[in-house]
Each structure stands twice: as C-alpha cells, then as structure tokens.
Design a protein around this motif. Structure first.
Motif, PDB file in Angstrom:
ATOM      1  N   ARG A  46     -86.414 -16.081  -4.726  1.00 33.40           N
ATOM      2  CA  ARG A  46     -87.337 -14.544  -5.368  1.00 33.40           C
ATOM      3  C   ARG A  46     -87.152 -16.025  -6.109  1.00 33.40           C
ATOM      4  N   ALA A  47     -88.453 -15.222  -7.667  1.00 38.64           N
ATOM      5  CA  ALA A  47     -88.888 -16.155  -8.263  1.00 38.64           C
ATOM      6  C   ALA A  47     -88.183 -15.717  -9.473  1.00 38.64           C
ATOM      7  N   SER A  48     -87.929 -16.501 -11.300  1.00 39.42           N
ATOM      8  CA  SER A  48     -87.737 -15.910 -12.397  1.00 39.42           C
ATOM      9  C   SER A  48     -89.728 -16.182 -12.996  1.00 39.42           C
ATOM     10  N   PRO A  49     -88.728 -16.241 -14.624  1.00 39.88           N
ATOM     11  CA  PRO A  49     -90.146 -16.733 -15.139  1.00 39.88           C
ATOM     12  C   PRO A  49     -89.759 -18.295 -14.788  1.00 39.88           C
ATOM     13  N   SER A  50     -88.846 -18.900 -15.193  1.00 39.22           N
ATOM     14  CA  SER A  50     -88.101 -20.024 -15.005  1.00 39.22           C
ATOM     15  C   SER A  50     -87.952 -20.793 -13.956  1.00 39.22           C
ATOM     16  N   PRO A  65     -91.857 -21.566 -11.508  1.00 31.58           N
ATOM     17  CA  PRO A  65     -93.128 -21.388 -10.912  1.00 31.58           C
ATOM     18  C   PRO A  65     -94.578 -21.824 -11.476  1.00 31.58           C
ATOM     19  N   SER A  66     -95.834 -21.799 -11.173  1.00 30.54           N
ATOM     20  CA  SER A  66     -96.601 -22.303 -10.923  1.00 30.54           C
ATOM     21  C   SER A  66     -97.204 -20.898 -11.266  1.00 30.54           C
ATOM     22  N   ILE A  67     -98.372 -20.078 -12.172  1.00 32.72           N
ATOM     23  CA  ILE A  67     -98.982 -19.199 -12.362  1.00 32.72           C
ATOM     24  C   ILE A  67    -100.887 -19.375 -12.099  1.00 32.72           C
ATOM     25  N   THR A  68    -101.493 -20.666 -12.166  1.00 31.67           N
ATOM     26  CA  THR A  68    -102.430 -20.578 -11.877  1.00 31.67           C
ATOM     27  C   THR A  68    -102.588 -21.107  -9.821  1.00 31.67           C
ATOM     28  N   SER A  69    -101.763 -21.538  -9.092  1.00 29.95           N
ATOM     29  CA  SER A  69    -102.235 -22.491  -8.110  1.00 29.95           C
ATOM     30  C   SER A  69    -100.742 -21.334  -7.609  1.00 29.95           C
ATOM     31  N   PHE A  70    -101.134 -21.500  -5.970  1.00 27.28           N
ATOM     32  CA  PHE A  70     -99.931 -20.884  -4.877  1.00 27.28           C
ATOM     33  C   PHE A  70     -98.848 -22.189  -4.721  1.00 27.28           C
ATOM     34  N   ASP A  71     -98.023 -21.965  -5.209  1.00 23.93           N
ATOM     35  CA  ASP A  71     -96.530 -22.449  -4.422  1.00 23.93           C
ATOM     36  C   ASP A  71     -96.364 -22.229  -3.208  1.00 23.93           C
ATOM     37  N   HIS A  72     -95.799 -23.267  -2.735  1.00 17.37           N
ATOM     38  CA  HIS A  72     -95.097 -23.412  -1.467  1.00 17.37           C
ATOM     39  C   HIS A  72     -93.343 -23.391  -1.763  1.00 17.37           C
ATOM     40  N   VAL A  73     -92.264 -21.651  -1.365  1.00 18.11           N
ATOM     41  CA  VAL A  73     -91.364 -21.998  -1.599  1.00 18.11           C
ATOM     42  C   VAL A  73     -90.787 -22.210  -0.079  1.00 18.11           C
ATOM     43  N   LEU A 126     -95.939 -18.707   0.524  1.00 15.88           N
ATOM     44  CA  LEU A 126     -96.697 -18.768  -0.568  1.00 15.88           C
ATOM     45  C   LEU A 126     -97.010 -17.913  -1.487  1.00 15.88           C
ATOM     46  N   VAL A 127     -96.807 -18.505  -2.385  1.00 11.54           N
ATOM     47  CA  VAL A 127     -96.394 -17.624  -4.000  1.00 11.54           C
ATOM     48  C   VAL A 127     -97.696 -17.722  -4.942  1.00 11.54           C
ATOM     49  N   LYS A 128     -97.448 -16.542  -5.840  1.00  8.92           N
ATOM     50  CA  LYS A 128     -98.467 -16.886  -7.057  1.00  8.92           C
ATOM     51  C   LYS A 128     -98.088 -15.498  -8.010  1.00  8.92           C
TER      52      LYS A 128
END
Length: 744
Positions: A90-94, A117-125, A60-62
């Motif tokens: 991993r994540a990138s801005p897009s 990626p969402s910035i305001t809430s957690f994403d399950h990846v 879970l990432v934010k």
C-alpha cells in the motif's frame, strides 16, 4: 416520410461515424481508481499461498496525490473477523509499505520505504519475502528490509485479494498497472529485468498477472467490468464501483509500460580475451581483457583489466560482473596456462577412440542443396575396428541421418552420401586400403552423379550415387573422430579439408603432399592441426583452428592433452608449413628423325618435357618408331604428357611421308634453300627464302657445321674439307629440306 428517411439516414451516418471513431480510439492501458472503487480477485490467490513462505508482489502505481490516508494497492488485508492478512502492498502520502502477516489478529511485520511516492510518474513497487527477510523495492532499488519469523502463510476466512481498496476503507486514488503476484521470492535481478515490460503470459511461480490492457481509454466501457488474468490460472477480478466512463474510475492510457511490450532487459554478458594467448611461456606476460555492455567487474586474483602481468603458475582467473541496469550478476573465467614451451610443435591430432572435435553445423548449412563435395584427410589408423568416423555429420537420432560420412571400417575406407532421410544414402568403398600405423592420404569426391575414392592419389573405386542433392534442412554438426552413432576413431588425423566442389584427380594429387595455407575457391574448411606441442602438456589448446577464412573452428571434447595419446602429436601426414604443390607439366617439345621422310623409311618421334613425363598418344610410349608403307601423306599425332601429379598436357605433331627414289625427290618437297654452284670446290652460295637452322653433315652423318640464318644469300667456304659428298639440312619449324652437296 421524406423527413423520416432523412432522419434515418442522418442517424445511420452518425452511427457509422461513432462506430468508426470508437474503433480508432486509444485502447486502455491502465485502470484509474477514484478512492471508492476497487477490484475483487476473490480468495484463490490466498489459497495458493497457504502453507508457503515465499511471495513477490509487484505493481506499477501512480497516486494522484488527492488522498491523505493509507491507500491499498494490492493484498488481502481485511477486518473480516479482525484485522489480519497474508500480504499487503500500500501507499501513503509519504511512503510505500509492504506487510507480511500470519493471518492472526494484528499479526504482521511491515516495511516502510525510505522514498515517497511519485505523483507525476509511475513507480514500480515490489515486495518480496524469502521466508526469512522481507524486502521492499521502489523502482528496482532496495528501500527497506525487515526480518519475518513466520514459518509460512496461513489461510483465513474472508481472505479475498483486492486491488485498489479493502474493507478498512484504504482505497487508492490514482492509476495501477501490471500487478503480478508470485509464490517465489524474486531477486533484485529478476525484478529489474522485467519491471519495464509485460510478462505476456505464464512464468514459473506466477500466480496472477494483470496487464490492464482493456477497454477504450476514457471511453464508455460499461461492459468491460472484469480485470483479466494472463497467468494461466484465470484469476479474473471483478470491477466494483467503477464509473467506466470518462477520465477517472475507468480504463485509461497510457499505463506504466507500453501495452504489448514484452522485451526484458538483457542478461549481463562478459567476454574475456587474452593477449598474446591464454597459453604463455614462463616469465612472459599476458593481458586479460574483460569487455561487456553496462557492466562493472572485479578480477580474482586481483589484476588490472587489459594490463600485462606475469603469472607464476597456471591458474584460473575469475571475473565477477554486475549489470548496472538490472543488478544481475555473472561470472566468467579465464584459464591461463603457463606452458613448458619446449619440444616439437604439434603437427597432427591423436584420437583415443572416445574423443572428438565438434565443428558445429556451419559446414552442414553451407552444403545444403548442393550436389558437389570433396572430403580429404591424412589418416593414420591405430586399429582395424569397424565403423570408425573420420569426419562427417552422421547420426542415428531423429529423422535427419546425414549429408556425408568418411570413415574407416576394418581394412576398408568408406565414403557415404545421404540426402538427410533415414536410410537414404549410398557409399563408395576403397577395399583393403587401410594400413595400421601408416599415414595415408584419403580423398573422396561426389560430382552429383559419381562418387570416387582415391588412396594416396590413386583411384581405388567409383560408384554411381543418384541422389539429387544434399539435404538443406539437416542441422547435424560435422564431427571429427566420433559421431552420435558411437563410431569412434582410433588413430591420428592431419590436413582435413572439405570442399563444396568435386575435385579432380589432378587437383587432389597436386596439393595432397602440402598445406593449402589459407583459403581457396570452394574450400569450406581447412585444418592443418599445427597446434600445441607434440606429446606435451596442452590443456588450453582446445580449439582446432580453421585456415579456410570461414572461421569454422572446432571444439576438442574429452581429449587428455597430456601425452602422446589423445593429444597434439608429431609428425603428421605433411610437413608443417610446407606449401609447395607438385608442379604442373610443362609444355611438350616433339621432334622426329625427319619430319619429311620417304615411305618405308622408319622415323623416330621423340617427346620431351619437364617434370618427368610418360607420353601416351597415337604413337604409343614415346620415343616411338613409326613407318608408313602405304600411300604418301601427312599424319598428325596427339602426344599427351602426364606429370607426377597426374595432371596432363598435350601437343600435336605432324609426320609427312613421300614417295622418293633419290635425294632429289626429297629435296623437291620444300623450297627453302638453293645451293650453287653444285658441284663446287668447297666454296658456294646458299640462298634462303626463310629463316632456318642450317646444318652440314659428312657422308658418315657427322655434323660439319650448324648455325641459325635468316633469309637471304650467304657464301659458305668449306675448302678446308676433303673432297666428297655432303648433305645440307635446312630446318624451319616442322619443315625440313635436305640437299646433296658435292665438293670436288
């Protein structure tokens, strides 16, 4: 000194306040990364993955949106000896990325998500590789796939697993929670079922399981510098470069899931009902209705849910369903049988010596702690083999043996009572009572002290059983026709009833030849066996219906349901639908030759009642002749009537004897009637002081007249009769008075 004491006091109060304030602070639920810190989990996970070709990585990432570079979430991507890896999330801005590598330089296959990626809430990846295809899920939805042709993972030097950073400087900025690494390929159903909760400890294939529920959110956590693993492998991670104080680079809250919440989304379920039933006659219609919560479904063969249709042949209808929340799938089946709908309705069930009916443990639970029980059945045995279970919950597995057992053993019937402990049971036996190929009513009772056995309503034997009560901890199912000890019944059963009371012989006989159509007081289970068609094809009639109202239906196991053996049959022990019990005895009427008689004058006492009654009392079998040859007086007799169902009723009757030498002495006992003139010419007056039945007899005992009269004066005219002596009798209840009448 005084100021020093005050300062110490102030310091102690402040310390107490600070400690108390710290105790009430919010616990950490996730870990915040500031773009320079990371968690080092070493290379144990990489070693576990060596040689395998399946993996699932979840987190879970934010991201906080401050980084413009690639951000390592979890993996063992490293420049140690060249850029290589087994896996990387991993994540990138897009987008999010999931990479699978063969541990060689530059050897990897990557997937980029279709969502940012969402910035305001957690994403399950979640990234999954099943050995052939790699799949990237974002919030439980497939967001990219790729073929991966590597045969398996290969370990390499320096393959530490990191969370939040790597040796390439791809450090994460934001929050990470609930990191899980598996050596199995989790399905979309698995991922969605558990993505919103914690897997609190171990699970098959779970290599590492990090909850991040540590420290004090935003507090000073300099001593909390390890990330604990809950998988059972203790692959704890070291926190590197964290400030461990304040709102960043520290333990914070809330996280991606609620700390300690371990309830996954439920598995999909589907129930199928049929109207009117799963078995129908040719050309008739049936409606199959599937119902479930948060599911979509498809019927094969294609039918419309809940809409009647006419099946041509018997068949299986498959309902495939999918949970709209988890995408988990399932399949339910409806077996539709097109019956011949001909023949005689079933009245009983035949057992072939291997099959049985499982009634479950509801009866067992209800009987727990009681010391009253009655078990009834109509039984038609096919053999005299020993130890054939009719009904009971006896088993030889484990410490809990039984509460009760009704069985046939050779030519005997047996009734056993137990308190659940091994060997702690006693029995009452009806010897030489079982008759092959003949219907017999078998009933056994226990009243907490005495066990009694009846065959066809006749008392056969009694035994004192001193157990305190039936076990309340036993969970054995009650079974018809078989048990866990292999005591299989060969024959037919009808009208099985189990009561939470000790039925009397009167009650047993009253209802043994009929059905009790529904429930009754203390009736736990009531099986009529009026199902299916006798000896016909009955493949769908696999449930024995309970008519008690308690819905303790039984499941038929291993029955062939195709012919006259191991199938529904007819006739049974009682007629289907016959619900008329034997009548109770009516009230008794008792009379005697003379309710007041002279000593030495024999009197016949006669009792009457319906239905046919045999009378037992002080007077013996009535009618009875009694004589009093001693002193005068009144004797009260109790007359007991017993009906065909052995139920009884009783009445008291009083016979009076007096000393008398003439009719005048008898007349003086009661003063109900006066006659004048007497003698007379056939016309006289009768004075009655009570309501009576007045009869006049001639000298040879023939009745001249009789009528009921109320108290008062009456003129009687008998001048049409010849001269002579007559007797006038007045009867009122049990009182009787005679008077001599002379006509001149």
């Amino acid at each position: 000194m005084k100021k020093l004491l005050l300062s110490l006091k102030t310091l102690l109060l402040c310390g107490a306040f600070c400690i108390n304030n710290q105790a009430h602070a919010q616990a950490g639920a996730t870990l915040n990364f500031n773009g320079t810190d990371y968690v080092n989990c070493l290379n144990t996970i990489s070693s576990f993955l060596n040689g395998t070709n399946k993996i699932t990585v979840e987190a879970l990432v934010k991201p906080d949106g401050s980084a413009s570079n690639l951000q390592h979430i979890v993996g063992n991507y490293s420049t140690n000896g060249g850029s290589r890896m087994q896996f990387l999330l991993r994540a990138s801005p897009s987008a999010y990325e999931f990479n699978i590598g063969n541990s060689t330089l530059g050897g990897w296959v990557g997937i980029t998500s279709t969502v940012a990626p969402s910035i305001t809430s957690f994403d399950h990846v979640a990234g999954v590789w099943d050995g052939t295809v790699a799949t990237l899920y974002v919030n439980g939805v497939v967001s990219g796939t790729a073929s991966v042709t590597y045969s398996s993972f290969i370990n390499f030097t320096g393959s530490n697993v990191f969370i939040g950073g790597n040796s390439l400087g791809e450090n994460f900025s934001g929050q990470i929670d609930e990191v899980r690494i598996w050596n199995v390929a989790r399905t979309k159903c698995n991922i969605n079922t558990y993505k919103n909760c914690e897997i609190h400890s171990t699970a098959p294939g779970l290599l590492a399981n990090y909850h991040f529920n540590q420290g004090i959110a935003g507090g000073t956590n300099t001593g909390v510098n390890f990330l604990f693993d809950a998988s059972g492998y203790n692959i704890n991670g070291s926190l590197i470069g964290f400030n461990l104080s304040g709102a960043t680079s520290n333990w914070v809250a809330p996280g991606g899931v609620i700390s300690g919440f371990i309830s996954p989304l439920p598995s999909p379920t589907m129930a199928i009902t049929a109207n009117p039933s799963f078995s129908i006659c040719p050309s008739n219609t049936i409606a199959l209705t599937a119902t479930g919560t948060n599911v979509t479904y498809t019927w094969t063969p294609l039918i419309t849910n809940g809409v009647p249709f006419s099946p041509v042949n018997s068949g299986v209808y498959e309902c495939s369903f999918t949970n709209t929340l988890t995408t988990c799938t399932g399949t339910a089946y409806a077996n539709v049988y097109v019956s011949t709908c001909s023949g005689t309705p079933g009245s009983a069930l035949n057992f072939n010596g291997t099959d049985g009916v499982d009634l479950g443990s509801a009866i067992t639970s209800s009987l727990g702690g009681t010391n009253k029980l009655t078990v009834e059945a109509w039984v038609n045995p096919s053999s005299t083999a020993v130890n054939q279970n009719i009904v009971g919950n006896y088993r030889t597995i484990g410490p809990d043996n039984m509460q009760f057992l009704l069985r046939q053993s050779g030519s005997n019937y047996e009734f056993w009572i137990g308190n659940g402990a091994v060997g702690s049971y006693s029995s009452v036996i009806a010897p030489v009572s079982a008759t092959v190929n003949v219907w017999q009513h078998v009933a056994a009772t226990w009243n907490g002290s005495v066990a009694t056995f009846y065959i066809n309503g006749v008392l056969k034997s009694t035994t004192t059983i001193g157990l305190a009560a039936l076990s309340s901890t036993i969970t054995n199912p009650v079974v018809l026709g078989t048990n866990a000890a292999g005591q299989n019944f060969n024959g037919s059963l009808d009208e099985v009833r189990i009561w939470k009371s000790a039925r009397t012989r009167c009650e047993i006989n009253t209802f043994k030849d009929c059905e009790i159509p529904t429930g009754a007081t203390n009736l736990l289970a009531n099986y009529h066996f009026n199902q299916g068609f006798a000896g016909a094809q009955n493949p769908t009639v696999t449930v024995l219906n309970d008519a008690s109202g308690n819905n303790i239906n039984g499941t038929l196991n291993t029955f062939s349901l195709t012919n006259n053996i191991s199938n529904w049959i007819a006739p049974g022990g009682v007629t289907n639908g016959f619900t008329t019990p034997l009548p109770a005895p009516s009230s008794l009427s008792v009379s005697s030759t003379n309710s007041v008689a002279c000593i030495n004058n024999a009197q016949t006492i006669t009792a009457a009642g319906t239905p046919t009654i045999s009378f037992v009392g002080v007077c013996g079998i009535c009618s009875s002749v009694i004589t009093n040859t001693t002193a005068p007086g009144a004797t009260t007799f109790t007359i007991i009537g017993t009906a065909a169902n052995t139920c009884t009723t009783s009445v008291n009757f009083t016979q009076t004897f007096v000393l008398c030498t003439s009719i005048e002495e008898l007349e003086s006992v009661y003063n109900m009637i006066a006659v004048f003139p007497n003698p007379n010419n056939g016309q006289f007056t009768v004075n009655l002081n009570t309501n009576v039945t007045l009869s006049i007899y001639n000298s040879i005992g023939q009745t001249v007249s009789t009528e009921k009269l109320e108290s008062g004066n009456y003129i009687i005219n008998l001048n049409h009769l010849s001269k002579g002596m007559y007797m006038i009798e007045a009867v009122s209840g049990n009182q009787r008075q005679l008077k001599k009448l002379i006509v001149e």
